[in-house]
Write a protein that holds these residues in place. Structure first.
Motif, PDB file in Angstrom:
ATOM      1  N   TYR A 174       0.836  -1.216   0.000  1.00  0.00           N
ATOM      2  CA  TYR A 174       0.000   0.000   0.000  1.00  0.00           C
ATOM      3  C   TYR A 174       0.865   1.258   0.000  1.00  0.00           C
ATOM      4  N   LEU A 175       1.982   1.222   0.747  1.00  0.00           N
ATOM      5  CA  LEU A 175       2.884   2.376   0.823  1.00  0.00           C
ATOM      6  C   LEU A 175       3.397   2.764  -0.567  1.00  0.00           C
ATOM      7  N   VAL A 176       3.924   1.776  -1.296  1.00  0.00           N
ATOM      8  CA  VAL A 176       4.480   2.066  -2.619  1.00  0.00           C
ATOM      9  C   VAL A 176       3.369   2.502  -3.573  1.00  0.00           C
ATOM     10  N   GLN A 177       2.225   1.832  -3.482  1.00  0.00           N
ATOM     11  CA  GLN A 177       1.086   2.200  -4.332  1.00  0.00           C
ATOM     12  C   GLN A 177       0.659   3.645  -4.061  1.00  0.00           C
ATOM     13  N   LYS A 184       5.344   9.936  -7.049  1.00  0.00           N
ATOM     14  CA  LYS A 184       6.639   9.849  -6.375  1.00  0.00           C
ATOM     15  C   LYS A 184       7.166   8.406  -6.429  1.00  0.00           C
ATOM     16  N   LYS A 185       8.180   8.189  -7.276  1.00  0.00           N
ATOM     17  CA  LYS A 185       8.796   6.864  -7.378  1.00  0.00           C
ATOM     18  C   LYS A 185      10.185   6.823  -6.744  1.00  0.00           C
ATOM     19  N   ASP A 186      10.624   7.944  -6.230  1.00  0.00           N
ATOM     20  CA  ASP A 186      11.933   8.032  -5.589  1.00  0.00           C
ATOM     21  C   ASP A 186      11.892   7.309  -4.243  1.00  0.00           C
ATOM     22  N   PHE A 187      12.820   6.373  -4.025  1.00  0.00           N
ATOM     23  CA  PHE A 187      12.788   5.586  -2.799  1.00  0.00           C
ATOM     24  C   PHE A 187      13.170   6.408  -1.569  1.00  0.00           C
ATOM     25  N   ARG A 188      13.838   7.524  -1.753  1.00  0.00           N
ATOM     26  CA  ARG A 188      14.089   8.406  -0.612  1.00  0.00           C
ATOM     27  C   ARG A 188      12.773   8.990  -0.111  1.00  0.00           C
ATOM     28  N   TYR A 189      11.898   9.321  -1.051  1.00  0.00           N
ATOM     29  CA  TYR A 189      10.572   9.819  -0.669  1.00  0.00           C
ATOM     30  C   TYR A 189       9.752   8.704  -0.017  1.00  0.00           C
ATOM     31  N   ILE A 190       9.810   7.508  -0.584  1.00  0.00           N
ATOM     32  CA  ILE A 190       9.062   6.371  -0.037  1.00  0.00           C
ATOM     33  C   ILE A 190       9.515   6.070   1.394  1.00  0.00           C
ATOM     34  N   GLU A 191      10.827   6.096   1.624  1.00  0.00           N
ATOM     35  CA  GLU A 191      11.348   5.863   2.973  1.00  0.00           C
ATOM     36  C   GLU A 191      10.886   6.953   3.944  1.00  0.00           C
ATOM     37  N   LYS A 192      10.866   8.196   3.477  1.00  0.00           N
ATOM     38  CA  LYS A 192      10.450   9.312   4.327  1.00  0.00           C
ATOM     39  C   LYS A 192       9.005   9.131   4.775  1.00  0.00           C
ATOM     40  N   VAL A 193       8.133   8.739   3.837  1.00  0.00           N
ATOM     41  CA  VAL A 193       6.728   8.484   4.183  1.00  0.00           C
ATOM     42  C   VAL A 193       6.641   7.316   5.161  1.00  0.00           C
ATOM     43  N   ALA A 194       7.430   6.273   4.907  1.00  0.00           N
ATOM     44  CA  ALA A 194       7.414   5.092   5.776  1.00  0.00           C
ATOM     45  C   ALA A 194       7.834   5.444   7.201  1.00  0.00           C
ATOM     46  N   LEU A 195       8.862   6.260   7.359  1.00  0.00           N
ATOM     47  CA  LEU A 195       9.325   6.664   8.682  1.00  0.00           C
ATOM     48  C   LEU A 195       8.251   7.481   9.407  1.00  0.00           C
ATOM     49  N   ASN A 196       7.547   8.317   8.643  1.00  0.00           N
ATOM     50  CA  ASN A 196       6.457   9.081   9.230  1.00  0.00           C
ATOM     51  C   ASN A 196       5.353   8.156   9.730  1.00  0.00           C
ATOM     52  N   TRP A 197       5.009   7.159   8.935  1.00  0.00           N
ATOM     53  CA  TRP A 197       3.995   6.191   9.360  1.00  0.00           C
ATOM     54  C   TRP A 197       4.474   5.401  10.569  1.00  0.00           C
ATOM     55  N   PRO A 205      -2.563  -1.608   6.486  1.00  0.00           N
ATOM     56  CA  PRO A 205      -3.008  -0.757   5.377  1.00  0.00           C
ATOM     57  C   PRO A 205      -4.246   0.066   5.742  1.00  0.00           C
ATOM     58  N   GLU A 206      -5.123  -0.491   6.564  1.00  0.00           N
ATOM     59  CA  GLU A 206      -6.334   0.235   6.958  1.00  0.00           C
ATOM     60  C   GLU A 206      -5.983   1.483   7.754  1.00  0.00           C
ATOM     61  N   GLN A 207      -5.043   1.350   8.691  1.00  0.00           N
ATOM     62  CA  GLN A 207      -4.603   2.513   9.470  1.00  0.00           C
ATOM     63  C   GLN A 207      -3.939   3.542   8.563  1.00  0.00           C
ATOM     64  N   ALA A 208      -3.157   3.069   7.596  1.00  0.00           N
ATOM     65  CA  ALA A 208      -2.476   3.974   6.667  1.00  0.00           C
ATOM     66  C   ALA A 208      -3.486   4.736   5.817  1.00  0.00           C
ATOM     67  N   LYS A 209      -4.514   4.055   5.323  1.00  0.00           N
ATOM     68  CA  LYS A 209      -5.542   4.711   4.508  1.00  0.00           C
ATOM     69  C   LYS A 209      -6.248   5.798   5.304  1.00  0.00           C
ATOM     70  N   ASP A 210      -6.561   5.489   6.550  1.00  0.00           N
ATOM     71  CA  ASP A 210      -7.232   6.471   7.399  1.00  0.00           C
ATOM     72  C   ASP A 210      -6.327   7.680   7.647  1.00  0.00           C
ATOM     73  N   TYR A 211      -5.037   7.419   7.884  1.00  0.00           N
ATOM     74  CA  TYR A 211      -4.085   8.496   8.177  1.00  0.00           C
ATOM     75  C   TYR A 211      -3.858   9.394   6.968  1.00  0.00           C
ATOM     76  N   VAL A 212      -3.586   8.800   5.804  1.00  0.00           N
ATOM     77  CA  VAL A 212      -3.302   9.624   4.619  1.00  0.00           C
ATOM     78  C   VAL A 212      -4.542  10.383   4.181  1.00  0.00           C
ATOM     79  N   GLY A 213      -5.726   9.800   4.444  1.00  0.00           N
ATOM     80  CA  GLY A 213      -6.956  10.506   4.121  1.00  0.00           C
ATOM     81  C   GLY A 213      -7.075  11.789   4.912  1.00  0.00           C
ATOM     82  N   LYS A 214      -6.813  11.690   6.205  1.00  0.00           N
ATOM     83  CA  LYS A 214      -6.854  12.881   7.066  1.00  0.00           C
ATOM     84  C   LYS A 214      -5.731  13.845   6.696  1.00  0.00           C
ATOM     85  N   TYR A 215      -4.553  13.308   6.411  1.00  0.00           N
ATOM     86  CA  TYR A 215      -3.400  14.154   6.077  1.00  0.00           C
ATOM     87  C   TYR A 215      -3.660  14.943   4.799  1.00  0.00           C
ATOM     88  N   ASP A 216      -4.117  14.232   3.754  1.00  0.00           N
ATOM     89  CA  ASP A 216      -4.373  14.896   2.474  1.00  0.00           C
ATOM     90  C   ASP A 216      -5.464  15.948   2.602  1.00  0.00           C
TER      91      ASP A 216
END
Length: 336
Positions: A174-177, A184-197, A205-216
């Motif tokens: 889900y993170l990469v998707q 954003k296909k840069d893995f530095r960006y992907i890692e940054k999002v992952a560290l934030n999560w 994935p359910e918690q991530a969907k809820d979080y990014v929904g609120k964030y966006d």
């Protein structure tokens, strides 16, 4: 009265060494004690934290937290680990019973990540990760999202998420998707999002969907309030993250600052809004009512500053006003 037996459904305690209470706590101040006890709590829960999180939790400044960490490092109850840019990335907790730091290895939980540090993996470790039935399928899926075969460095990034951040294959999927969906296909960006999560303790994935929904929603609500359209720049996202995460402001407070900004200026609106919100943070604003109180205080101070000038002006106007015949005065001066 008979004694009560206490039961627990799980691990609800944090162990505090007696030596800390008997020796170290005596000379420490309030902030230092709170910071150390909270680190013990985080350590026992196998969680990560950050300087800003600790500061917000106890209503301290980040400098207070850093000073407290430096204090305990001098007392040899912990050691601080920095990267090449002198950014704090981890705290190694020492054994307070002996005052000696425990050896740290990837398998032991005597480290509080800030955030988790990326290790170096051997080719054998990467090979085992790549050939595993579950992870080989995951790598294939990631390659489909990215649109190309993964490099060794990119496989290391996926391994880091799986191994050190304990992300499940579904969560990495889900993170990469999610990141690719944002362009954003840069893995530095992907890692940054992952560290934030990871810091937000997201594990599914359910918690991530809820979080990014609120964030966006939060990001684009602020963008709209400031009259901005399109995709926010990294700098603009940094500002919004600072207001929501570092300052801990709710959307209504941020929107109030944005509305005042729009009324005041057409340029540099993020910088202007940041100056307002920084001022409110320093004034311990927590709700809209606090803003009204801060406004009233500001008006009173402004009136006090303006009052002497007004009194001076009134005193000047109290003198009798005379009308002068400047032509007659000039003739009189020339005749003398």
């Amino acid at each position: 009265m008979s004694s009560l037996k206490i039961y627990s459904d799980g691990d609800t305690s944090t162990s505090v060494p007696n030596r800390f209470i008997d020796e170290y706590m005596i000379e420490a101040n309030d902030a230092q004690i709170k910071v150390y006890l909270y680190l013990l709590r985080v350590f026992h829960a196998h969680r990560s934290t950050s300087i800003s999180d600790i500061a917000d939790k106890f209503n301290h400044t980040e400098k207070d937290v850093l000073r407290s960490l430096t204090y305990w490092e001098k007392k040899k109850l912990l050691s601080l680990e920095y990267d090449n840019d002198r950014k704090l990335i981890a705290i190694h907790m020492a054994d307070a019973c002996t005052g000696e730091e425990r050896a740290v290895s990837p398998q032991r939980a005597d480290i509080v990540p800030i955030p988790a540090a990326k290790p170096s993996y051997t080719l054998d470790e990467l090979g085992a990760f790549r050939d595993s039935e579950e992870t080989s399928q995951l790598l294939f899926i990631v390659e489909q999202y990215i649109g190309k075969p993964l490099s060794v460095s990119e496989i290391k990034s996926i391994f880091f998420l799986y191994d050190r951040l304990s992300f499940s294959a579904d969560l990495i999927d889900y993170l990469v998707q999610y990141c690719v969906g944002k362009g954003k296909k840069d893995f530095r960006y992907i890692e940054k999002v992952a560290l934030n999560w990871h810091e937000e303790q997201i594990t599914t994935p359910e918690q991530a969907k809820d979080y990014v929904g609120k964030y966006d929603r939060s990001v684009y609500t602020v963008m709209k309030a400031l009259g901005k359209t399109g995709v926010p720049t990294p700098k603009e996202v940094t500002y919004i993250t600072r207001w929501t995460k570092d300052f801990g402001f709710t959307d209504d407070i941020i929107i109030e600052a944005c509305e005042r900004t729009v009324m005041a200026t057409d340029k540099h609106r993020f910088e202007y809004a940041d100056s307002i919100l920084t001022s409110w943070k320093q004034s311990n604003v927590h709700c809209l009512e606090d803003i009204r109180s801060a406004d009233s205080t500001y008006k009173r101070k402004k009136n006090v500053q303006q009052k002497p000038a007004a009194i001076l002006n009134n005193q000047f106007n109290q003198f009798p006003q005379r009308n002068y015949d400047f032509d007659a005065l000039e003739k009189e001066l020339l005749s003398n």
